[in-house]
Enzyme design. Structure first.
Site, mmCIF file in Angstrom:
data_model
loop_
_atom_site.group_PDB
_atom_site.id
_atom_site.type_symbol
_atom_site.label_atom_id
_atom_site.label_comp_id
_atom_site.label_asym_id
_atom_site.label_seq_id
_atom_site.Cartn_x
_atom_site.Cartn_y
_atom_site.Cartn_z
ATOM 1 N N GLY A 114 -24.788 -2.782 0.914
ATOM 2 C CA GLY A 114 -25.400 -3.642 1.928
ATOM 3 C C GLY A 114 -25.625 -2.912 3.242
ATOM 4 O O GLY A 114 -25.685 -1.680 3.297
ATOM 5 N N GLY A 137 -24.458 -11.015 7.208
ATOM 6 C CA GLY A 137 -25.585 -11.761 6.656
ATOM 7 C C GLY A 137 -26.173 -11.072 5.448
ATOM 8 O O GLY A 137 -25.525 -10.236 4.816
ATOM 9 N N THR A 140 -18.206 -10.963 5.962
ATOM 10 C CA THR A 140 -18.016 -9.685 6.643
ATOM 11 C C THR A 140 -17.122 -9.829 7.875
ATOM 12 O O THR A 140 -17.132 -10.863 8.531
ATOM 13 C CB THR A 140 -19.392 -9.131 7.040
HETATM 14 N N1 ASP Z 1 -23.831 -8.129 5.289
HETATM 15 C C1 ASP Z 1 -23.020 -8.101 4.091
HETATM 16 C C2 ASP Z 1 -23.789 -7.419 3.003
HETATM 17 O O1 ASP Z 1 -24.982 -7.639 2.883
HETATM 18 C C3 ASP Z 1 -22.593 -9.428 3.600
HETATM 19 C C4 ASP Z 1 -21.883 -10.280 4.599
HETATM 20 O O2 ASP Z 1 -22.173 -10.224 5.789
HETATM 21 O O3 ASP Z 1 -21.023 -11.073 4.177
HETATM 22 O O4 ASP Z 1 -23.198 -6.711 2.222
#
Ligand code: ASP
Length: 236
Positions: free
Chosen positions: A132, A154, A102
């Site tokens: 997400g 996350g 992200t």
């Molecule tokens: N938080 C993001 C999600 O759950 C994933 C990430 O942070 O890479 O979609």
């Protein structure tokens, strides 16, 4: 999210929008809604004439390899990680991911206005239709001029469950916790080890970049001349 007005906009499950945050901003500015998803969000992108790309434009060799690895691991174990889904390809042997993909941004301007934005491709090998925390205001993203601006990365399900971004703002408002303590408490007392990382800036300009993963690529700058870039596990 605009911390001055609590205005917010988000899009989810878009596949051809090159800059999703630009479209999210248009949801905030041009509609009376907060979140548009899937076909509706793509239709809104048509109307707003934002830049579009073929879906394959987002493919990278690294992500494809991570996806194939995650799929193979899932097929082999016949299951997920016990929390009901597979994490990103980059698991560290302890069953959770070291690095997520992200991109988040938080800022404070010279007028005291806070803003936050978060953009993601989601978790590797996620289920169809999965959304997400990134576009969920209060979970992966939040900004309020009275407290702070927050952007998270996350395992999104955990950040949604614990309303993480809003919880940090609420801790400042109600408990009068310092920002670094609020972020640390949420990461270490509410979430599980390895769940992710958080960047935040307070109304007073305090910058916090903290994580419970093996590392988090991050950068910070302020008007006093602070310039900082870090990748990996050396804590700021
Ligand atoms: N938080 C993001 C999600 O759950 C994933 C990430 O942070 O890479 O979609």
């Amino acid at each position: 999210m605009d911390g001055r007005t609590l205005g917010c906009g988000a899009v989810a499950a878009v596949t051809t929008v090159r800059h999703p945050i630009s479209l999210a901003r248009l949801v905030m500015e041009k509609t009376r809604h907060v979140l548009l998803a899937g076909d509706g969000a793509e239709k809104f992108a048509d109307e707003m004439q934002v830049e579009r790309v073929e879906n394959r434009w987002f493919d990278t060799d690294k992500q494809r390899a991570a996806w194939e690895k995650a799929r193979a691991a899932q097929a082999e174990s016949g299951a997920t990680n016990g929390r009901g889904y597979a994490d990103t390809g980059a698991t560290n042997g302890r069953g959770y991911a070291d690095h997520y993909g992200t991109v988040g941004c938080v800022c404070l301007d010279s007028h005291g206005n806070l803003a936050a934005g978060t953009s993601t491709g989601g978790l590797t090998n996620k289920k169809y239709g999965r959304v997400g925390d990134s576009p969920i205001v209060g979970a992966g993203t939040y900004a309020d001029n009275a407290t702070c601006a927050v952007s998270c990365t996350g395992t999104g399900e955990q950040f949604i469950r614990h309303a993480v971004a809003y919880d940090i703002s609420a801790r400042l408002a109600y408990l009068k916790q310092p920002l670094n303590e609020a972020v640390s408490d949420v990461l270490r007392k509410r979430l599980n080890p390895g769940d992710g990382g958080i960047i935040a800036v307070g109304a007073d300009g305090t910058i916090v970049m903290d994580y419970s993963t093996g590392g988090m690529a991050r950068a910070a700058a302020d008007a006093s001349g602070r310039r900082e870039v870090a990748i990996g596990s050396s804590k700021p």
